[in-house]
Design an enzyme around this catalytic site. Structure first.
Site, PDB file in Angstrom:
ATOM      1  N   TYR A   1       0.817  -1.210   0.000  1.00  0.00           N
ATOM      2  CA  TYR A   1       0.000   0.000   0.000  1.00  0.00           C
ATOM      3  C   TYR A   1       0.847   1.254   0.000  1.00  0.00           C
ATOM      4  CZ  TYR A   1      -4.345  -2.490   0.523  1.00  0.00           C
ATOM      5  OH  TYR A   1      -5.416  -3.278   0.288  1.00  0.00           O
TER       6      TYR A   1
ATOM      7  N   GLU B   1       2.652 -29.945  10.597  1.00  0.00           N
ATOM      8  CA  GLU B   1       2.210 -29.111   9.476  1.00  0.00           C
ATOM      9  C   GLU B   1       0.849 -28.487   9.759  1.00  0.00           C
ATOM     10  OE1 GLU B   1       1.157 -31.139   5.937  1.00  0.00           O
ATOM     11  OE2 GLU B   1       1.260 -29.365   4.689  1.00  0.00           O
TER      12      GLU B   1
ATOM     13  N   ASP C   1       1.491 -34.623   5.939  1.00  0.00           N
ATOM     14  CA  ASP C   1       0.731 -35.658   5.232  1.00  0.00           C
ATOM     15  C   ASP C   1       1.363 -35.999   3.900  1.00  0.00           C
ATOM     16  OD1 ASP C   1       0.141 -33.512   3.690  1.00  0.00           O
ATOM     17  OD2 ASP C   1      -2.016 -33.526   4.048  1.00  0.00           O
TER      18      ASP C   1
END
Ligand SMILES: Nc1ncnc2c1ncn2[C@@H]1O[C@H](COP(=O)(O)OP(=O)(O)OP(=O)(O)O)[C@@H](O)[C@H]1O
Ligand SMILES: [Mg+2]
Lengths: 253, 691
Positions: free
Chosen positions: A102, A198, A250
């Protein structure tokens, strides 16, 4: 002492940022095309350093020239971002990636063009500057969003506050984006290993079950793709306290 | 296109039709048949076969009348060395007591006035009321008219359709009297009938006025009187034409080229150009007493030595009487001549329009942005020298609303508006006369189709004209233009001619391609430069802030802009289209029109009055910079930097006030609030924080 180191480092980074302006000025004086050399952050330019046990960036660099129509905009953006970062240095404040976006976005005079259209344009520029000035993002006073949690037998010091991560209930300590010495110091750590989980929900489960107490470990999560602070912290624990880091994922690519 | 039979011998083509018509009936005897044999006068023949002369329908007839009179006027003026000033007036003639609108009218009075040499009184009746009477038939020289039929045929058509005589006023000089004639043709005898002959007062010191009343139809568009005059003006920029249309409008085609074309010389026939029968006839008619004398004096490019050589090779004595040479030896002589190497005929019998004049004509009549013209060196077909000239007008001229509506509204534009499928238009000329009919039969048109315009950046579908806003000009100048038919509408497809046209078109195309590529390149360079200039502003300001606001920003800006300019073709971009006045490099005889003015053959263009001075346009086109970036001149840069410096001063005051280093930054919360306040500037700024 840490404080002074931090400031010294800051002085160096600030100089490097001003150096970009000098580069433009010198090139202009010599009628040369102002060109930045930016290390390439691609898979082709990284290698695993066995000795250090780290993935390191190679030496390949990419020229970013102002007067090349394909690079002109990026060059301009780089200087704008450098200007914004330099202001942060002078004010000794930190800000977020989004804030930088910004801060540097505006419509170019006499046109309908914006300096930046999305944050996806400004974020890589900041990374470019990190690597080309050899400064860490933290040293540039840019912080990523807080996005991680830690719990376990370890005591940290954050802005003069002592934080005992064994006494923070199931929520743990929220890992800030900047965990460099001086910002966050590890006072004590008695864990045997680090378990980096995770998924945030998984971590919650393990934390509720006080898994860390049973196995004497530090439970760390980055809520998915771990943010920089989490990664840095894991590394510091590994390096400073020689803790092995286990990762629970996973493995879904 | 009007004329008829080109060899049009004496008035005796009669037997054939007569015998053929009589043959089939069984009941007719040879004696009866013989009794019906009658001579046909040339006027009777053409009364029946008026389509041969271009009077096949009322619309074409009106055009043909105008054309015959105008062609004659131009021929006469040029021959007399006078810059032609021709007025064409078409008036609707009232029929049945009322005057219909021009588009409904069936009867018109065609009046053509010239400032030419005038006509000697005795010749007037026969010129205007006798077919096959003229001064141009028996000579080998380039002119518009040839046969001696044109104007009398127009008069005859008028007489046939309206019964009115041809009215002529002619005056040979300020001291001579003006003569007024009314003549008709006695078609049986092909002889003039003078109805009226008197001296009158005429306000013109010299010249001729012909007035013919004819049945016709007036309709604008293709092959109209308007188009004929427009095209005439293009190929004859030395002519001033005033046209009073039947709608009551007056339109002027100004003179933009103030030199007369050089007067073509008359030449003798070239040996390669004659047929055997012609040679035999010349052998009979010659005044020379020896064969070698005949060869060297009755032909061009045959020297006495060459004549002797020819005689030797043909095994005839150079001293033999030409009249005595017949049969086999004559044939051998003919073949020997054709086999001998003889220099090409002289070309001063031709008066090509010239590149400058073509440019001037195209520029005047057609609104475009690129013009070019090519005159080929003279070439020869069948012993006749000829010159091919080609030109191109391409594109749409950057419109400027400031200009008052032009009195002469160029044709090409109107044409483009009517046709949405924008194909190129071919305008064809033979000896400076526009050819308006039978385009597809014309060698010029075929050459245009056979040119691969794609090579020059134009689109072109198979076997079609190239696409795009383009007018292709082709002119053939010759002592004898080989027309495909008697109506003089299309040029025959001789290999030599085709080849020359193709070469001329290719050169035009090559220049067009060069122009298009350069314009494209200059445009893209200009776009790039524009981008760099925008970014330079940003970079300089950022650098200034990085340096704590102590930077001499204007100097840095100037240095960077200089680099930007040199990286984008530098002066080459500015000059890609040439500002030298001698024509942009590699583009001889070309004019380029940009929003800022004209480049190339500027003198030529400057002679055309309808163009507003470039400065008047400059103010108008500021907004066009991005779309029309060609020729980014120093003038433009001056403007651009002026335009830019004001806002940037404003901005630096707003954003980077050096006296109050805005080095502050805040936490993100404060910043967000600050951002809200300054959001109107489109950027969030970091509010200052006191330490
Ligand atoms: N306006 C004129 N001023 C002077 N002479 C003229 C004018 N109009 C015609 N003539 C003379 O009259 C002659 C006959 O004109 P006409 O148009 O009948 O035939 P042409 O021009 O010779 O050939 P074509 O049949 O091809 O037009 C011309 O050859 C020319 O000498
Ligand atoms: Mg004529």
């Amino acid at each position: 002492m840490a404080q002074t180191a931090k400031h010294k480092k800051n002085g160096v980074v600030a100089k490097k940022l001003v150096g970009l302006a000098d580069l433009v000025i010198t090139a202009a004086q010599r009628s040369k095309d102002p060109t930045l050399a930016i290390p390439i952050r691609a898979l082709s330019n990284v290698a695993f350093n066995e000795r250090k046990g780290m993935i390191e960036m190679g030496h390949k660099k990419q020229a970013r020239s102002f007067f090349n129509i394909g690079m002109a905009k990026k060059f301009m953006q780089t200087i704008l971002v450098a200007d914004a970062l330099s202001e942060l240095q002078r004010a000794a404040l930190t800000t977020s990636l989004r804030e930088i976006y910004y801060r540097t976005k505006h419509t170019i005079q006499d046109s309908h063009e914006n300096t930046f259209d999305t944050q996806d344009e400004s974020d890589p520029i900041i990374e470019d500057l990190e690597v080309s000035l050899a400064a860490l993002r933290e040293e540039l006073h840019v912080r990523a969003e807080n996005g991680g949690s830690i719990v376990g037998p370890l005591v940290l010091e954050d802005d003069g506050d002592r934080v005992d991560c064994a006494k923070l209930g199931k929520g743990g300590y929220s890992v800030p984006s900047i965990v460099e010495p001086g910002y966050v110091d590890i006072r004590r750590c008695t864990a045997d290993f680090v378990l980096l989980v995770e998924k945030g929900t998984q971590w919650n489960r393990l934390s509720e079950d006080k898994f860390w107490r049973r196995y004497n470990c530090v439970l760390l999560t980055g809520n998915g793709q771990p943010p920089r602070g989490v990664r840095r912290l894991a590394r510091r624990l590994h390096e400073d306290y020689r803790l092995p880091v286990y990762v629970l994922v996973d493995n879904d690519p | 296109m009007a004329k008829k039979a080109k060899p049009a011998p004496a008035p005796e083509p009669e037997k054939k039709p007569a015998t053929r018509a009589a043959k089939p009936t069984q009941t007719v005897t040879a004696v009866e048949m013989g009794a019906r044999q009658r001579e046909i006068s040339v006027s009777e023949f053409f009364t029946k076969n008026r389509h041969l002369l271009g009077f096949d329908n009322p619309r074409k007839a009106l055009l043909t009348c105008v054309k015959e009179a105008v062609d004659n006027a131009l021929d006469a003026c040029e021959e007399a060395g006078l810059l032609p000033d021709v007025t064409v007036a078409l008036e609707v003639v009232p029929t049945g007591g009322s005057t219909p609108q021009a588009s409904q009218a069936t009867r018109f009075r065609v009046t053509v006035t010239d400032n030419g040499p005038g006509i000697v009184r005795q010749h007037i009746p026969r010129i205007f009321a006798k077919l096959l009477y003229g001064s141009k038939f028996h000579r080998l020289r380039m002119s518009r008219g040839q046969q001696g039929i044109g104007i009398s045929a127009a008069g005859m058509y008028g007489q046939l359709t309206t019964g009115k005589p041809v009215k002529i006023i002619s005056r040979t000089g300020p001291k001579a009297a003006a003569h007024y004639f009314e003549v008709q043709i006695d078609t049986k005898k092909n002889e003039p009938l003078v109805h009226e002959n008197k001296q009158i007062d005429w306000d013109q010191p010299r010249g001729t006025q012909v007035s013919i009343e004819v049945e016709g139809r007036y309709q604008k568009g293709r092959a109209s009187v308007d188009e004929y005059l427009e095209q005439t003006s293009i190929a004859n920029p030395h002519v001033r034409l005033v046209y009073k249309s039947p709608d009551g409008e007056t339109r002027e085609f100004p003179r933009t080229y103030h030199e007369l074309p050089p007067t073509p010389r008359e030449i003798k026939p070239h040996p390669y150009g004659i047929e055997f029968g012609m040679l035999l006839k010349m052998l009979q008619d010659t005044t020379s007493h020896s064969l070698s004398g005949f060869l060297s004096s009755d032909f061009c490019r045959v020297t006495p030595q060459l004549a002797d050589e020819i005689c030797k090779t043909a095994k005839v004595s150079p001293n033999v009487k030409p009249r005595g040479l017949k049969g086999h030896p004559a044939e051998t002589l003919y073949q020997t001549i054709q086999a001998t190497k003889i220099m090409a005929p002289p070309t001063n019998c031709l008066s090509p329009i010239g590149e400058k004049a073509i440019l001037s004509g195209l520029y005047k009549q057609i609104k475009g942005e690129f013009y070019t013209a090519v005159s080929r060196p003279p070439a020869v077909y069948r012993g006749n020298p000829f010159v091919i000239e080609a030109g191109l007008a391409f594109g749409h001229r950057p419109e400027d609303q400031a200009k008052p509506p032009q009195p002469a509204r160029p044709k090409a534009e109107g044409e483009h508006e009517e046709e949405d499928s924008e194909l190129a238009r071919v305008i064809r000329y033979a000896n400076r006369v526009p050819l308006l009919y039978q385009q597809s039969a014309c060698a010029t048109f075929k050459a245009v189709l056979n040119t691969t315009w794609k090579n020059y950046g134009m689109s072109q579908s198979r076997g079609a004209l190239p696409g795009g806003p383009m007018v292709i000009f082709v002119h053939m100048a010759s002592v004898w233009v080989p027309f495909t038919s008697e109506s003089k509408e299309a040029i025959a497809d001789y290999d030599e001619i085709q080849k020359e046209i193709t070469l001329a078109l290719r050169e035009c195309g090559r220049r067009l391609g060069l122009f298009l590529r350069r314009r494209e390149r200059a445009a893209s360079e200009f776009r790039r430069r524009h981008i760099f200039e925008l970014y330079i502003e940003e970079v300089v300001e950022a650098c200034n802030r990085l340096k704590g606001g102590k930077l001499p920003t204007e100097k840095l800006k100037a240095q960077l802009q200089k680099i930007a300019s040199s990286r984008t073709g530098g002066l080459k971009t500015d000059e890609a289209l040439g500002k030298t006045g001698a024509g942009p490099e590699g583009l001889p005889h070309s004019i380029i029109v940009t929003p800022e003015g004209i480049e190339g053959d500027v003198e030529v263009a400057a002679a055309v009055p309808s163009v507003a001075p470039p400065t008047a346009e400059a103010a108008q086109i500021e907004w066009r910079d991005e779309e029309q970036p060609v020729g980014t001149s120093s003038k433009r840069q001056g403007r651009a930097s002026k335009r830019r410096s004001a806002p940037s001063a404003k901005r630096s005051g707003k954003r980077a006030d050096p006296s109050a280093p805005r080095s502050g930054a805040t936490s993100s919360g404060q910043t967000a609030r600050a951002a809200g306040k300054t959001a109107k500037s489109g950027k969030a700024s970091i509010a200052r924080k006191k330490k």
